[in-house]
Motif scaffolding. Structure first.
Motif, PDB file in Angstrom:
ATOM      1  N   LEU A  27       0.840  -1.204   0.000  1.00 15.12           N
ATOM      2  CA  LEU A  27       0.000   0.000   0.000  1.00 15.12           C
ATOM      3  C   LEU A  27       0.872   1.249   0.000  1.00 15.12           C
ATOM      4  O   LEU A  27       0.577   2.230  -0.683  1.00 15.12           O
ATOM      5  CB  LEU A  27      -0.923   0.014   1.213  1.00 15.12           C
ATOM      6  CG  LEU A  27      -2.010  -1.053   1.234  1.00 15.12           C
ATOM      7  CD1 LEU A  27      -2.829  -0.932   2.503  1.00 15.12           C
ATOM      8  CD2 LEU A  27      -2.914  -0.932   0.027  1.00 15.12           C
ATOM      9  N   VAL A  28       1.964   1.199   0.765  1.00 13.76           N
ATOM     10  CA  VAL A  28       2.869   2.353   0.810  1.00 13.76           C
ATOM     11  C   VAL A  28       3.519   2.554  -0.553  1.00 13.76           C
ATOM     12  O   VAL A  28       3.565   3.665  -1.085  1.00 13.76           O
ATOM     13  CB  VAL A  28       3.939   2.152   1.899  1.00 13.76           C
ATOM     14  CG1 VAL A  28       4.956   3.282   1.845  1.00 13.76           C
ATOM     15  CG2 VAL A  28       3.284   2.104   3.264  1.00 13.76           C
ATOM     16  N   SER A  29       3.973   1.441  -1.180  1.00 11.70           N
ATOM     17  CA  SER A  29       4.686   1.602  -2.450  1.00 11.70           C
ATOM     18  C   SER A  29       3.738   2.025  -3.570  1.00 11.70           C
ATOM     19  O   SER A  29       4.152   2.675  -4.523  1.00 11.70           O
ATOM     20  CB  SER A  29       5.438   0.325  -2.819  1.00 11.70           C
ATOM     21  OG  SER A  29       4.579  -0.596  -3.419  1.00 11.70           O
ATOM     22  N   LEU A  30       2.455   1.686  -3.449  1.00 10.83           N
ATOM     23  CA  LEU A  30       1.498   2.155  -4.458  1.00 10.83           C
ATOM     24  C   LEU A  30       1.043   3.585  -4.157  1.00 10.83           C
ATOM     25  O   LEU A  30       0.361   4.201  -4.962  1.00 10.83           O
ATOM     26  CB  LEU A  30       0.259   1.251  -4.483  1.00 10.83           C
ATOM     27  CG  LEU A  30       0.359  -0.036  -5.286  1.00 10.83           C
ATOM     28  CD1 LEU A  30      -0.816  -0.941  -4.976  1.00 10.83           C
ATOM     29  CD2 LEU A  30       0.382   0.244  -6.766  1.00 10.83           C
ATOM     30  N   GLY A  31       1.404   4.083  -2.991  1.00  5.84           N
ATOM     31  CA  GLY A  31       1.017   5.436  -2.616  1.00  5.84           C
ATOM     32  C   GLY A  31      -0.468   5.574  -2.337  1.00  5.84           C
ATOM     33  O   GLY A  31      -1.056   6.620  -2.580  1.00  5.84           O
ATOM     34  N   VAL A  32      -1.075   4.479  -1.844  1.00  2.88           N
ATOM     35  CA  VAL A  32      -2.519   4.504  -1.612  1.00  2.88           C
ATOM     36  C   VAL A  32      -2.862   5.486  -0.496  1.00  2.88           C
ATOM     37  O   VAL A  32      -3.747   6.318  -0.636  1.00  2.88           O
ATOM     38  CB  VAL A  32      -3.031   3.092  -1.265  1.00  2.88           C
ATOM     39  CG1 VAL A  32      -4.497   3.124  -0.939  1.00  2.88           C
ATOM     40  CG2 VAL A  32      -2.775   2.162  -2.434  1.00  2.88           C
ATOM     41  N   PHE A  33      -2.150   5.365   0.622  1.00  6.41           N
ATOM     42  CA  PHE A  33      -2.328   6.310   1.721  1.00  6.41           C
ATOM     43  C   PHE A  33      -0.943   6.711   2.203  1.00  6.41           C
ATOM     44  O   PHE A  33       0.015   5.946   2.028  1.00  6.41           O
ATOM     45  CB  PHE A  33      -3.124   5.664   2.861  1.00  6.41           C
ATOM     46  CG  PHE A  33      -4.597   5.655   2.632  1.00  6.41           C
ATOM     47  CD1 PHE A  33      -5.358   6.819   2.752  1.00  6.41           C
ATOM     48  CD2 PHE A  33      -5.240   4.484   2.265  1.00  6.41           C
ATOM     49  CE1 PHE A  33      -6.721   6.812   2.513  1.00  6.41           C
ATOM     50  CE2 PHE A  33      -6.601   4.471   2.026  1.00  6.41           C
ATOM     51  CZ  PHE A  33      -7.337   5.644   2.151  1.00  6.41           C
ATOM     52  N   PRO A  34      -0.822   7.897   2.808  1.00  6.56           N
ATOM     53  CA  PRO A  34       0.486   8.292   3.334  1.00  6.56           C
ATOM     54  C   PRO A  34       0.987   7.278   4.366  1.00  6.56           C
ATOM     55  O   PRO A  34       0.191   6.645   5.067  1.00  6.56           O
ATOM     56  CB  PRO A  34       0.213   9.644   3.993  1.00  6.56           C
ATOM     57  CG  PRO A  34      -1.125  10.068   3.560  1.00  6.56           C
ATOM     58  CD  PRO A  34      -1.841   8.925   2.949  1.00  6.56           C
ATOM     59  N   LYS A  35       2.307   7.151   4.410  1.00  7.91           N
ATOM     60  CA  LYS A  35       2.911   6.136   5.253  1.00  7.91           C
ATOM     61  C   LYS A  35       2.514   6.287   6.718  1.00  7.91           C
ATOM     62  O   LYS A  35       2.229   5.304   7.398  1.00  7.91           O
ATOM     63  CB  LYS A  35       4.434   6.222   5.115  1.00  7.91           C
ATOM     64  CG  LYS A  35       5.127   4.957   5.552  1.00  7.91           C
ATOM     65  CD  LYS A  35       6.595   4.992   5.209  1.00  7.91           C
ATOM     66  CE  LYS A  35       7.258   3.715   5.735  1.00  7.91           C
ATOM     67  NZ  LYS A  35       8.675   3.685   5.510  1.00  7.91           N
ATOM     68  N   GLU A  36       2.473   7.551   7.188  1.00  8.12           N
ATOM     69  CA  GLU A  36       2.187   7.794   8.617  1.00  8.12           C
ATOM     70  C   GLU A  36       0.800   7.268   8.970  1.00  8.12           C
ATOM     71  O   GLU A  36       0.583   6.682  10.030  1.00  8.12           O
ATOM     72  CB  GLU A  36       2.231   9.289   8.956  1.00  8.12           C
ATOM     73  CG  GLU A  36       3.467  10.035   8.480  1.00  8.12           C
ATOM     74  CD  GLU A  36       3.385  10.415   7.015  1.00  8.12           C
ATOM     75  OE1 GLU A  36       2.439  11.134   6.654  1.00  8.12           O
ATOM     76  OE2 GLU A  36       4.256   9.992   6.237  1.00  8.12           O
ATOM     77  N   LYS A  37      -0.128   7.464   8.023  1.00  7.86           N
ATOM     78  CA  LYS A  37      -1.504   7.044   8.275  1.00  7.86           C
ATOM     79  C   LYS A  37      -1.579   5.521   8.444  1.00  7.86           C
ATOM     80  O   LYS A  37      -2.230   5.010   9.346  1.00  7.86           O
ATOM     81  CB  LYS A  37      -2.386   7.479   7.102  1.00  7.86           C
ATOM     82  CG  LYS A  37      -3.597   8.278   7.560  1.00  7.86           C
ATOM     83  CD  LYS A  37      -4.376   8.793   6.403  1.00  7.86           C
ATOM     84  CE  LYS A  37      -5.633   9.465   6.912  1.00  7.86           C
ATOM     85  NZ  LYS A  37      -6.415  10.095   5.854  1.00  7.86           N
ATOM     86  N   ILE A  38      -0.889   4.820   7.547  1.00  7.33           N
ATOM     87  CA  ILE A  38      -0.918   3.360   7.613  1.00  7.33           C
ATOM     88  C   ILE A  38      -0.204   2.891   8.885  1.00  7.33           C
ATOM     89  O   ILE A  38      -0.687   1.988   9.583  1.00  7.33           O
ATOM     90  CB  ILE A  38      -0.265   2.772   6.346  1.00  7.33           C
ATOM     91  CG1 ILE A  38      -1.161   3.081   5.148  1.00  7.33           C
ATOM     92  CG2 ILE A  38      -0.065   1.281   6.485  1.00  7.33           C
ATOM     93  CD1 ILE A  38      -0.626   2.640   3.831  1.00  7.33           C
ATOM     94  N   GLU A  39       0.919   3.532   9.209  1.00 10.89           N
ATOM     95  CA  GLU A  39       1.660   3.170  10.424  1.00 10.89           C
ATOM     96  C   GLU A  39       0.782   3.336  11.660  1.00 10.89           C
ATOM     97  O   GLU A  39       0.715   2.458  12.514  1.00 10.89           O
ATOM     98  CB  GLU A  39       2.910   4.069  10.557  1.00 10.89           C
ATOM     99  CG  GLU A  39       4.002   3.737   9.547  1.00 10.89           C
ATOM    100  CD  GLU A  39       4.566   2.355   9.765  1.00 10.89           C
ATOM    101  OE1 GLU A  39       4.785   2.002  10.947  1.00 10.89           O
ATOM    102  OE2 GLU A  39       4.795   1.635   8.781  1.00 10.89           O
ATOM    103  N   SER A  40       0.084   4.477  11.730  1.00  5.72           N
ATOM    104  CA  SER A  40      -0.721   4.728  12.923  1.00  5.72           C
ATOM    105  C   SER A  40      -1.900   3.759  12.991  1.00  5.72           C
ATOM    106  O   SER A  40      -2.309   3.328  14.073  1.00  5.72           O
ATOM    107  CB  SER A  40      -1.195   6.178  12.962  1.00  5.72           C
ATOM    108  OG  SER A  40      -2.198   6.376  12.003  1.00  5.72           O
ATOM    109  N   ALA A  41      -2.438   3.389  11.810  1.00  5.61           N
ATOM    110  CA  ALA A  41      -3.533   2.421  11.809  1.00  5.61           C
ATOM    111  C   ALA A  41      -3.031   1.066  12.294  1.00  5.61           C
ATOM    112  O   ALA A  41      -3.725   0.343  13.001  1.00  5.61           O
ATOM    113  CB  ALA A  41      -4.129   2.300  10.412  1.00  5.61           C
ATOM    114  N   ARG A  42      -1.815   0.731  11.903  1.00  6.27           N
ATOM    115  CA  ARG A  42      -1.246  -0.558  12.308  1.00  6.27           C
ATOM    116  C   ARG A  42      -0.992  -0.628  13.810  1.00  6.27           C
ATOM    117  O   ARG A  42      -1.106  -1.676  14.426  1.00  6.27           O
ATOM    118  CB  ARG A  42       0.063  -0.808  11.571  1.00  6.27           C
ATOM    119  CG  ARG A  42      -0.146  -1.484  10.237  1.00  6.27           C
ATOM    120  CD  ARG A  42       1.160  -1.591   9.504  1.00  6.27           C
ATOM    121  NE  ARG A  42       2.103  -2.458  10.191  1.00  6.27           N
ATOM    122  CZ  ARG A  42       2.010  -3.779  10.200  1.00  6.27           C
ATOM    123  NH1 ARG A  42       1.041  -4.369   9.557  1.00  6.27           N
ATOM    124  NH2 ARG A  42       2.906  -4.504  10.826  1.00  6.27           N
TER     125      ARG A  42
END
Lengths: 266, 230
Positions: free
Chosen positions: B212-227
């Motif tokens: 998801l990060v490499s496709l640029g779907v959502f900003p990295k910080e957003k995905i990190e915080s969701a995780r």
């Protein structure tokens, strides 16, 4: 499941050894004639002749063919009823004002139109079934390659084709496991479980797909599937016969253009 | 939503094909580009395609020359954009018409336009609009999926209404009728589809966030915080 069944039939039907080009010529030609036909007679004629071909030469069991056909035709009847009610023209047989912007009426012309659309769907469906019951997907892939369809598209198509079967396999496994653990015992439980099924299914097939591609990479997969297709030569006789049949349908189309099921001029 | 073989007259079949073609051509170019960039996307492309196939095969009869079912295009729109989704839709719809007699070859253009182009474009617009707001990622995904589904049916209703205008009220009259009938079955289905696809998206965030990060779907910080919430 249903489509696995269709593929199996296509792989073992009586016309398996006829060149896919010949079959596509007949199937696509018929679809073209059906959708351009101005009258109901030609689509009906094509539906009947192709059904005879599928049952006689393709040796598809009659009962199976009728079951397959009954599903789309059921849908067709429901849609035709709407067309009959919505469109109009000619003498009114029955009319009902629902709200001020919508009135439902059955007229002579709308009945004719409805019957005509039904015949067109029937003819189109038979032509579609002719292609799908006699020509396996693997043959179609090699036809696509010959027709200069971009390789990346065919590649993705083959991949999705394989993935669909992986999906079905995983779905059955996970579903059975869930049923055994009483996953569908109550309504609430069932909703929760089917959500889990969807998520797990997606990931399971994604992983399976990754493994598949890794395995292919090991065998020097370069982004192009090597296609091994049995080359069946075109038979001039059958191609000629199909051309004569299509020509006959076109002529019939011109002659019977004005025929309607209920005479308009009463 | 699949319109049946033979349901549309030839002129409309051709018009919808002509409108759909430029999107498909651009989609194929785009597809080539991302696959040259990174081959890792191939399994995800295949999985989303198969997912669309399965979801949109679960059909309920609807009396409008067509049927109601989830479309499943939302997820691939978010991951790969609307143009590649239209190529996936082309393949899926071709398979469905050949395997299941669901849809057809002459009406393929019309079906691609509704399920592969208009729906995904609308979903993508919502996703781009909400992507960088403070809204939760899951709500964005949910909204995009629901909108993609509903716009697919909106377009199908337009296609049907143009081919069969009502005697009184014309195109607008039959459009209201077709869309009205669709809405009964489709609004709940769209919401269910949104929930299911959001759940799938949640699984992806949990287990394979890198893609998801490499496709640029959502900003990295957003995905990190969701995780970090798991």
């Amino acid at each position: 499941m249903y489509f696995e069944l269709l593929e199996n039939i296509a792989q073992n039907n009586g016309m398996r050894d006829i060149s896919p080009y010949t079959k596509l010529l007949l199937g696509l030609g018929c679809i073209l004639i059906v959708i351009t036909s101005p009258g109901y007679i030609v689509p009906l004629f094509i539906a009947i002749t192709l059904s005879v071909c599928i049952l006689g030469i393709g040796k598809i069991p009659v009962r199976l063919y009728l079951t397959l056909l009954s599903i789309p035709l059921g849908f067709a009847i429901a849609s035709v009823i709407v067309i009959v009610l919505v469109t109009g023209g000619g003498m009114t047989v029955f009319s009902l004002q629902v709200t001020n912007w919508l009135s439902l009426s059955v007229t002579v012309e709308s009945l004719n139109e409805g019957f005509f659309v039904f015949c067109r769907i029937f003819g189109g469906m038979c032509a579609l079934f002719f292609i799908s019951l006699t020509t396996p997907m693997t043959d179609l892939f090699s036809v696509m390659k010959r027709c200069y369809i971009p390789m990346v598209l065919i590649d993705l198509a083959m991949l999705i084709y394989r993935f669909i079967f992986i999906f079905m396999e995983k779905a059955e496994l996970i579903y059975r496991a869930q049923v055994m653990r009483l996953g569908y015992s109550t309504y609430r439980e069932a909703i929760h479980t089917s959500g889990d099924l969807a998520g797990a299914l997606f990931l399971a097939s994604w992983n399976a797909g990754e493994d598949l591609i890794k395995a292919m990479d090991c065998r020097c997969y370069s982004g192009q599937f090597a296609l091994l297709s049995k080359e069946t030569p075109l038979q001039i006789r059958s191609v000629l016969l199909i051309c004569i049949f299509l020509g006959f349908c076109c002529t019939l189309e011109v002659i019977t253009a004005d025929y309607t099921i209920i005479p308009v001029s009463i | 939503m699949h319109i049946m073989e033979g349901f549309l007259p030839a002129t409309w079949c051709i018009i919808w094909w002509i409108i759909a073609l430029p999107f498909l051509i651009y989609g194929i170019i785009e597809l080539k580009r991302i696959l040259n960039q990174n081959r890792e996307y191939l399994p995800l492309l295949g999985a989303t395609g198969a997912f669309i196939f399965i979801l949109s095969a679960l059909k309920l009869p609807s009396v409008t020359g067509s049927c109601s079912h989830p479309t499943g295009t939302g997820l691939s729109t978010i991951c790969f954009g609307p143009f590649i989704t239209s190529v996936i839709a082309l393949i899926v719809l071709l398979f469905q018409s050949l395997f299941l007699a669901h849809g057809g070859l002459s009406v393929l253009g019309a079906n691609i336009l509704s399920m592969g182009i208009v729906g995904p474009l609308a979903g993508y617009a919502i996703y781009r609009f909400l992507k960088n707001t403070a809204l939760s990622m899951y709500i964005t995904v949910f909204a995009a999926c629901v909108v993609a589904d509903l716009f697919t049916y909106l377009m199908t209703s337009i296609e049907l209404a143009l081919a069969y205008p009502a005697e009184i009220g014309g195109i607008a009259g039959s459009f209201t009728l077709f869309f009205g009938i669709f809405a009964i079955t489709q609004v709940p289905l769209a919401i269910v589809e949104g929930v299911v696809l959001t759940l799938v998206f949640k699984y992806i965030v949990q287990l394979k966030p890198d893609i998801l990060v490499s496709l640029g779907v959502f900003p990295k910080e957003k995905i990190e915080s969701a995780r970090s919430e798991f």
